[in-house]
Motif scaffolding. Structure first.
Motif, PDB file in Angstrom:
ATOM      1  N   VAL A 135       1.278  -1.557  -0.017  1.00 32.54           N
ATOM      2  CA  VAL A 135      -0.054  -0.108  -0.247  1.00 32.54           C
ATOM      3  C   VAL A 135       0.769   1.027   0.277  1.00 32.54           C
ATOM      4  CG1 VAL A 135      -1.721   0.941   1.459  1.00 32.54           C
ATOM      5  CG2 VAL A 135      -1.833  -0.974   1.112  1.00 32.54           C
ATOM      6  N   PRO A 189      -2.837   5.110   1.257  1.00 31.99           N
ATOM      7  CA  PRO A 189      -3.314   4.732   1.897  1.00 31.99           C
ATOM      8  C   PRO A 189      -5.247   5.486   1.722  1.00 31.99           C
ATOM      9  CG  PRO A 189      -1.442   5.247   3.004  1.00 31.99           C
ATOM     10  CD  PRO A 189      -1.143   5.477   1.236  1.00 31.99           C
ATOM     11  N   ASP A 220      -2.546   0.263  -3.902  1.00 28.94           N
ATOM     12  CA  ASP A 220      -0.859  -0.488  -3.661  1.00 28.94           C
ATOM     13  C   ASP A 220      -0.421  -0.740  -5.341  1.00 28.94           C
ATOM     14  OD1 ASP A 220      -2.954  -2.320  -4.698  1.00 28.94           O
ATOM     15  OD2 ASP A 220      -2.819  -3.851  -3.630  1.00 28.94           O
ATOM     16  N   THR A 222       1.974  -8.949   1.692  1.00 25.34           N
ATOM     17  CA  THR A 222       0.905  -7.914   1.853  1.00 25.34           C
ATOM     18  C   THR A 222       1.310  -7.195   2.985  1.00 25.34           C
ATOM     19  OG1 THR A 222      -1.391  -8.660   1.122  1.00 25.34           O
ATOM     20  CG2 THR A 222      -1.072  -6.656   2.339  1.00 25.34           C
ATOM     21  N   ASN A 263       1.175  -2.982   4.462  1.00 26.20           N
ATOM     22  CA  ASN A 263       0.386  -1.680   4.297  1.00 26.20           C
ATOM     23  C   ASN A 263       1.149  -0.562   6.283  1.00 26.20           C
ATOM     24  OD1 ASN A 263      -1.974  -0.023   4.591  1.00 26.20           O
ATOM     25  ND2 ASN A 263      -3.779  -1.723   5.124  1.00 26.20           N
TER      26      ASN A 263
END
Length: 703
Positions: free
Chosen positions: A248, A251, A264, A432, A434
């Motif tokens: 990401v 955001p 992303d 992933t 973030n």
């Protein structure tokens, strides 16, 4: 097939160049995969070398008239002759097509063109440097076409690179990259295959640079090309382990009409040999380091026993900071008679009962600790014989700092470091990410604004995102070599410097960028009569206007207008951006030499940086041909007169840091004889055979 082969042979007999081009395309078609990723390789890419002098035998294009905004004549001409008479040099030209049209034009109206199948002989010319890293290796920034720069690195770094990180053009169709001097736009039917052809050529060269035993290629991309890129990586690197991470970077989301907001992008990690992804630390707890009292406590260490360990430490009475460490006092000299320093008190190792002791270390190590922030000043007690308690970090803790087991998170008011041992569990990173630190706007665009308040660059990477990518593959390699051949604003180099600061590493990076001027700026420059190659044009290019100033600002801690950078770095290690980095960086422009000039050593000043880079980009550089017939620098030596071979070998043997010995000779027997006399482990290289053959055989058949 046989019929086609006969036709190609007939074509070659009538027009050798046309026949060779036809044969190359035929081979590409005949080797086409029947499955997997198929795409047009297109005609070879070409690049305009605006700052390269025009020579006989060059391929050139005719520049547009000054003041014109349209592209010039895109046809290729061959320079048959350079006419030097009169005030203006001219060139006799012949069109490179079946017509053979001829023309004579001023040299100033021509620009040299290099096709990627052409043999090149690269050099480098220095355009500036920033030095704050003492004896540390140098980072290098190369301004040039990245395909040709990669070719140059096949001689200096073949199989030696630990990590390549690239953020290539995302092929958005919004004029974010060029193919053959034209921006690739959204309505181009061959947009995707042109992008794949461009990427494949560079990835195959990158493969030659990476260490096949243990290295990693990292490529970032978004949804427009990530599927095609994944297939291309599988085909180009079938022996590798390939993983993809979703990260990401926005955001808030990038709004798109009737579609999902994109937050992303994707990161491919291509691992060679034994390379592995390193874990990250979670749930950290910090245990402050222990500071030992500098004054010795044992009675066997009273003052007369160690004459060199009784010296004054001058502490400022207002700031309570150490200002200087004086010379040791002889045992027969009273401490009260030591030299005074304005505003300071001289602190000696004295017990509360008045017994004079010794400091725990001699004056040399004490001064080194003071410089590094490894001495700490305690509370002031005016009535005490020793008014300040002085503490220090032991050698063991300093080693833990160097090895990364202790993290420095800041400095106290007295200038001493704030350091803690890290404890916590190690976990493997997920696919992933973030992380707030990867926000491209806050930690890419905004950081650039802090470094260069008056300049803008579109879509820079978040500094901490690049740093995290690199940390997962080079945290245990403190001498790693990192390459980025789409370096843009220079974020990768910046991230490498942060890693070095965190663990005391000596990683070096090689950044490659071009000096392309933004499309909007090009129009106004052309309207004002400027053309590529003009000083006014070149000063607005990416390398000169963005990359160089960004790196200079990051290292020096000062903005492009000379003011201290405002703000602090965040995450992992927090410190003022104005502190800068203890690093060295040098900037170069790629040049194009002739084999004759190389062989006769008239191009030596441009080859010299390549010799230095191959030897590790560390220490001093041999800039000119040595008058004595030989010279030895920090990491390499150069012998140009074989009759001085004995002197050269003696000097080389005395230089413990020597890595490479360059010997200029066409006599293989004498070269081998000298090579055997060198210290074991020193690489002997025969010039200019090694250089010339590398590029003669790597002449772009895959282009």
């Amino acid at each position: 097939m046989s019929r086609l082969t006969d036709l190609i042979a007939r074509a070659k007999s009538k027009d050798p160049q046309f026949g060779a081009d036809l044969e190359r395309e035929f081979r590409a078609l005949s080797s086409r995969l029947s499955f997997g990723l198929n795409f047009e390789r297109h005609r070879p890419e070409a690049v305009e070398l605006s700052q390269r002098p025009v020579r006989r035998g060059d391929k050139v294009r005719v520049l547009p008239a000054r003041g014109a905004t349209a592209n010039g004549d895109q046809r290729l001409w061959l320079v048959k002759k350079v006419i030097k008479g009169g005030n203006k040099k001219q060139a006799e030209l012949q069109l490179l097509d079946a017509s053979g049209e001829k023309s004579t034009l001023p040299l100033n109206d021509l620009v040299v063109v290099a096709e990627f199948r052409d043999t090149i002989y690269p050099g480098l010319v220095s355009t500036g440097k920033v030095m704050r890293g003492d004896d540390k290796p140098w980072h290098t920034v190369i301004n040039g076409e990245n395909y040709h720069a990669l070719k140059a690195l096949t001689w200096t770094h073949r199989g030696k690179v630990d990590v390549i990180y690239i953020d290539p053009p995302y092929n958005t169709g919004a004029k974010d990259w060029k193919y053959n001097n034209d921006y690739v736009e959204k309505d181009d039917w061959y947009r995707h295959s042109k992008w794949l052809a461009m990427m494949e050529r560079r990835l195959l060269l990158a493969k030659e640079l990476l260490n096949p035993v243990d290295s990693v290629l990292i490529v970032t991309i978004d949804e427009k090309e990530y599927l095609r890129l994944g297939l291309l990586l599988e085909q180009a690197f079938p022996e590798c382990n390939i993983s993809m991470v979703s990260s990401v970077i926005n955001p808030a989301g990038a709004g798109r009409n009737s579609d999902f907001s994109r937050t992303d992008e994707y990161i491919y990690f291509v691992r060679f040999g034994e390379a592995r992804i390193l874990p990250e630390q979670r749930n950290e707890e910090r245990r402050p380091v222990t500071w030992d009292t500098l004054r010795r406590s044992d009675l066997s260490s009273v003052r007369p026993t160690r004459p060199g360990q009784f010296y004054p430490i001058y502490v400022n009475l207002k700031t309570h900071r150490i200002e200087e460490i004086g010379e040791p006092l002889p045992s027969d000299i009273p401490r009260e008679s030591c030299p005074e320093r304005a505003g300071c008190v001289a602190v000696f190792p004295v017990r509360p009962n008045g017994t004079e002791m010794n400091w725990g270390i001699t004056v040399g190590p004490a001064r080194k600790r003071f410089k590094s922030g490894y001495l700490r000043v305690g509370k002031y007690t005016a009535s005490a014989p020793q008014p300040y308690v002085i503490s220090y970090l032991t050698a063991g803790i300093i080693e833990d700092i160097r090895m990364g087991r202790v993290e420095i998170t800041g400095k106290a008011e007295d200038g001493s470091v704030i350091a803690s041992y890290l404890t916590g569990r190690l976990v493997m990173p997920m696919t992933t990410w973030n992380k707030p630190s990867h926000d491209a706007q806050r930690y890419g665009t905004e950081i650039l604004k802090q470094l260069m308040p008056d300049r803008r660059f579109p879509f820079p990477k978040a500094l901490y995102a690049v740093e995290d990518c690199l940390r997962h593959v080079v945290a245990e390699k403190r001498e790693a070599t990192v390459v980025d051949f789409f370096s843009g604003s220079g974020t990768t180099l910046h991230a490498v410097m942060r890693l070095n600061k965190q663990d005391g590493g000596r990683r070096r990076s090689i950044m490659v960028t071009n000096n392309e001027v933004a499309p909007g700026d090009q129009k106004s420059l052309r309207e004002n009569g400027n053309r590529p190659g003009d000083l006014e044009w070149e000063r607005w290019g990416i390398c000169e206007y963005i990359t160089k100033p960004r790196i200079e600002a990051a290292i020096s801690g000062r903005t492009t207008d000379g003011k201290p950078i405002k703000g602090d770095y965040q995450f992992i290690d927090e410190f003022p951006m104005a502190d800068g980095f203890q690093e060295n960086a040098e900037f170069f422009t790629l040049t194009y030499e002739t084999p004759v000039a190389v062989n006769y050593q008239s191009a030596f000043s441009h080859i010299a940086p390549l010799l230095w880079m191959r030897a590790g980009s560390i220490g001093d550089r041999i800039e000119n041909l040595p008058v004595a017939g030989w010279s030895v620098a920090y990491s390499y030596g150069l012998l140009i007169d074989l009759d001085k071979g004995t002197d050269f070998v003696k000097a080389a043997r005395k230089t413990k840091t020597l890595r490479v010995a360059y010997i200029v000779t066409d006599d293989e027997r004498r070269f081998q004889s000298l090579a055997r006399r060198l210290t074991e482990g020193v690489e002997a290289i025969r010039l200019y055979e090694s250089y010339l053959s590398n590029f003669a055989f790597a002449n772009g058949d895959d282009a």
